[in-house]
Design an enzyme around this catalytic site. Structure first.
Site, short mmCIF file in Angstrom:
data_model
loop_
_atom_site.label_atom_id
_atom_site.label_comp_id
_atom_site.label_asym_id
_atom_site.label_seq_id
_atom_site.Cartn_x
_atom_site.Cartn_y
_atom_site.Cartn_z
N HIS A 196 0.82 -1.21 0.00
CA HIS A 196 0.00 0.00 0.00
C HIS A 196 0.86 1.27 0.00
CE1 HIS A 196 -3.41 -2.57 1.93
NE2 HIS A 196 -3.29 -2.77 0.64
C1 FAD Z 1 0.21 -7.40 -4.84
C2 FAD Z 1 -0.68 -6.23 -4.49
C3 FAD Z 1 -1.85 -6.47 -3.77
C4 FAD Z 1 -2.69 -5.40 -3.43
N1 FAD Z 1 -3.90 -5.66 -2.84
C5 FAD Z 1 -4.79 -4.66 -2.69
C6 FAD Z 1 -6.12 -4.92 -2.29
O1 FAD Z 1 -6.53 -6.07 -2.08
N2 FAD Z 1 -6.97 -3.87 -2.15
C7 FAD Z 1 -6.57 -2.58 -2.38
O2 FAD Z 1 -7.37 -1.68 -2.19
N3 FAD Z 1 -5.31 -2.31 -2.76
C8 FAD Z 1 -4.43 -3.31 -2.96
N4 FAD Z 1 -3.19 -3.04 -3.45
C9 FAD Z 1 -2.82 -1.63 -3.67
C10 FAD Z 1 -3.52 -0.99 -4.86
O3 FAD Z 1 -3.70 -1.92 -5.91
C11 FAD Z 1 -2.70 0.22 -5.29
O4 FAD Z 1 -2.65 1.15 -4.23
C12 FAD Z 1 -3.28 0.94 -6.50
O5 FAD Z 1 -3.52 0.05 -7.56
C13 FAD Z 1 -2.31 2.04 -6.92
O6 FAD Z 1 -2.77 2.66 -8.09
P1 FAD Z 1 -1.85 3.67 -8.88
O7 FAD Z 1 -2.67 4.18 -10.00
O8 FAD Z 1 -1.26 4.64 -7.92
O9 FAD Z 1 -0.62 2.80 -9.41
P2 FAD Z 1 -0.59 1.40 -10.29
O10 FAD Z 1 -1.96 0.83 -10.29
O11 FAD Z 1 0.51 0.65 -9.73
O12 FAD Z 1 -0.32 1.94 -11.74
C14 FAD Z 1 0.89 2.48 -12.19
C15 FAD Z 1 1.05 2.07 -13.66
O13 FAD Z 1 2.05 2.87 -14.25
C16 FAD Z 1 2.87 2.05 -15.05
N5 FAD Z 1 4.17 2.70 -15.15
C17 FAD Z 1 5.08 2.85 -14.18
N6 FAD Z 1 6.15 3.52 -14.64
C18 FAD Z 1 5.91 3.80 -15.94
C19 FAD Z 1 6.63 4.47 -16.96
N7 FAD Z 1 7.82 5.02 -16.71
N8 FAD Z 1 6.08 4.55 -18.19
C20 FAD Z 1 4.85 4.03 -18.45
N9 FAD Z 1 4.13 3.37 -17.52
C21 FAD Z 1 4.64 3.27 -16.27
C22 FAD Z 1 2.92 0.73 -14.30
O14 FAD Z 1 3.35 -0.32 -15.12
C23 FAD Z 1 1.48 0.62 -13.83
O15 FAD Z 1 0.67 -0.03 -14.77
C24 FAD Z 1 -2.33 -4.07 -3.79
C25 FAD Z 1 -1.16 -3.84 -4.52
C26 FAD Z 1 -0.34 -4.90 -4.88
C27 FAD Z 1 0.91 -4.62 -5.67
#
Ligand code: FAD
Length: 535
Positions: free
Chosen positions: A473
């Site tokens: 998280h």
């Molecule tokens: C294993 C795991 C289990 C989890 N379980 C839960 C759960 O059960 N419930 C819950 O609420 N939360 C859970 N979480 C946390 C939740 O999923 C995250 O907090 C949330 O998805 C974050 O969203 P985000 O948009 O910030 O980043 P992300 O969803 O991580 O998206 C970032 C995206 O940017 C892309 N990216 C990164 N760098 C670059 C770049 N330089 N160029 C192009 N693309 C790039 C990545 O590949 C990724 O697709 C979990 C996370 C993980 C990893």
């Protein structure tokens, strides 16, 4: 798009994760907006992503995962801890544990009180509702008809029922909706699953609109740097299958690369602490010391018991029973393959004088070797995990070099705050209390982790240091606020530059009392309105 000259868009979204998918949908709803989405990972059309139980596979699979590791931490016996992050369409929502938990109203009121106007619970509740399509219908807290499906667990496992009954007997109230008026209590988790299939942000927000002519989604497209002209971000340089491209954003570059990669991308682009960037030989484009600082995460520790009857998920996950489960899932969407890492949740006040719960529990009728997510054990087992919901420990994400392909240093500093160490000991004592109920008597075998020899506070803390792990998280590395350490303003614009915002989990100023996906979707919903209002 060619490698010879830049191509032009209104909005460039970096990362098609939880936040990026929401933005792709909302910003391209107006056909007048040209939207480019660049995602480093590939397609999410894979059974490991679609089957909820596939998280056991994607958890350490570099085809879907950045597979980071933390720096060794003094608070965790100098261990480097495996740190997964989604690298696929849908981002971490395509590999996460599907739990849909929003947090406490107080979390968002705290954001507002820290100076982030527009982020109080009353302000953000409409965005939670707008995103949601709740299977059991709408009410004052829940929405229907939104892109993100949220459903209740159908299978009522007898051990889960016994756990809930036991927790209720121990004074934890039954709560059918911890995302409703009150969080405190015990009950089944709500999940981002539809018809037994994972319902990621890509499934809900991105795929239904991919045929819009004004939206272009490029996968295997890694952004290498943000381009800045004077004090304005003008576009990005990115790489796909070995070719490098430049794209120009007429309106805004929006960083949604997540709480690890967004600050890292800023740093390798020369935006961050000037002093640190100079030491790495990165030309300083904009001195913004807060970039990457203030990393917060949940640190979980588990208690595991043997179970005396062969009815846990462990035995169902191997041999002929597994084949039967696969057939069942394909036919009905139910059974083992539709399971999540946790079934039942409890939100508990560690001490009665606390006003609000400070501990979150995850209970599941399954157990893993060594107590951490991975290989299910052969013998029947059950596991309870616990973490402090609002930790005080703070860490950082820092580039190690100018190379955008080199993983950054990730240091969460778990258990560095005294309050966090006390909470983890309280949490372990509570976990044991919940597993000791008479309702669980018919199923309960011996405790295997930490084991009955671990009793004193220092022994419990020692176990937590030795065996705890991330709950995935990560937040807070591009914190919103108006103080000098803040990276974005309350409207999520990067402080000191124009034409660029950060919209993902990194902007959260403090940890939500929850898993972080729901709040990230909400942030992106609200950000879309802010961006469209400015455009
Ligand atoms: C294993 C795991 C289990 C989890 N379980 C839960 C759960 O059960 N419930 C819950 O609420 N939360 C859970 N979480 C946390 C939740 O999923 C995250 O907090 C949330 O998805 C974050 O969203 P985000 O948009 O910030 O980043 P992300 O969803 O991580 O998206 C970032 C995206 O940017 C892309 N990216 C990164 N760098 C670059 C770049 N330089 N160029 C192009 N693309 C790039 C990545 O590949 C990724 O697709 C979990 C996370 C993980 C990893």
């Amino acid at each position: 798009m060619t490698s010879s000259g830049p191509d032009a868009w209104d909005y460039i979204i970096v990362g098609a994760g939880s936040a990026g998918c929401v933005l792709a949908n909302r910003l391209s709803a107006d056909p007048g907006n040209r939207v480019l989405v660049l995602e480093a990972g590939g397609s999410d059309a894979h059974p490991y992503v679609r089957a909820p139980v596939g998280f056991l596979k994607t958890f350490q699979d570099p085809r879907f995962n950045w597979c980071y590791t933390t720096e060794p931490g003094a608070g965790v016996d100098n261990r480097a801890i495996f740190f997964p992050r989604g690298k696929v369409l849908g981002g971490s929502s395509s590999i996460n544990g599907h739990l849909y938990v929003r947090g406490q109203a107080r979390d968002f009121d705290t954001w507002a009180q820290l100076g982030n106007r527009g982020w109080s619970y009353d302000d953000v509740l409409p965005y939670f509702r707008r995103a949601e399509d709740r299977s059991s219908g709408s009410d004052a807290y829940h929405g229907t008809g939104g892109p993100q499906h949220v459903s209740d667990i159908q299978e009522r496992h007898p051990i889960c029922e016994a756990f809930i009954a036991g927790a209720a007997a121990a004074g934890v109230p039954r709560n059918a909706d911890y995302n409703g008026a009150v969080q405190e209590g015990v009950g089944y988790y709500q999940r981002t699953i539809r018809g037994g299939r994972r319902h990621s942000a890509a499934t809900g927000f991105l795929h239904p609109v991919r045929n819009r002519r004004n939206l272009r989604v490029e996968s295997h497209a890694q952004v290498l740097r943000v381009e800045v002209d004077g004090t304005r971000a003008t576009g990005v340089t990115w790489r796909q299958h070995g070719k490098v491209y430049r794209s120009v954003a007429g309106a805004e570059v929006i960083l949604s690369a997540g709480a690890i990669n967004t600050p890292h991308l800023l740093q390798v682009s020369g935006i961050g602490s000037g002093e640190r960037l100079r030491r790495l030989g990165i030309p300083v484009v904009h001195d913004l010391p807060g970039v990457g600082e203030g990393l917060q995460d949940h640190y979980a520790i588990r208690v595991v018991h043997r179970v005396t009857k062969p009815i846990t998920l462990n035995e169902r996950a191997r041999g002929p029973r597994l084949w039967w489960e696969i057939a069942r899932w394909l036919a009905t969407g139910g059974g083992l393959l539709a399971f999540s890492p946790a079934h039942v949740g409890a939100f508990v006040r560690s001490h009665p004088e606390l006003e609000l719960p400070d501990l979150q529990f995850v209970f599941t009728p399954a157990s893993y070797s060594d107590g951490v997510v991975g290989q299910l054990q052969r013998e029947p087992g059950m596991t309870i995990g616990v973490w402090q919901m609002r930790p005080d420990s703070r860490g950082y994400v820092r580039a190690r070099s100018a190379d955008p392909d080199a993983a950054p240093a990730i240091q969460p500093n778990y258990l560095s705050a005294e309050s966090d160490r006390e909470a983890v000991v309280d949490g372990l004592r509570w976990a044991r209390r919940l597993l000791a109920s008479s309702a669980l008597e018919p199923y309960r075998g011996p405790e295997t982790l930490p084991g009955p020899h671990v009793q004193s506070n220092s022994e419990l803390l020692g176990y937590a240091r030795a065996k705890g792990a991330t709950v995935y998280h990560a937040i807070g590395t591009c914190r919103m606020g108006s103080d000098p350490g803040a990276v974005v303003s309350p409207d999520l614009r990067l402080n000191g530059l124009s034409g660029i915002r950060v919209v993902d989990a990194s902007v959260m100023p403090t940890m939500v009392s929850a898993n972080t996906n729901a709040a990230t979707l909400m942030i992106a919903e609200k950000a879309a309105d802010l961006i469209l209002a400015a455009g």
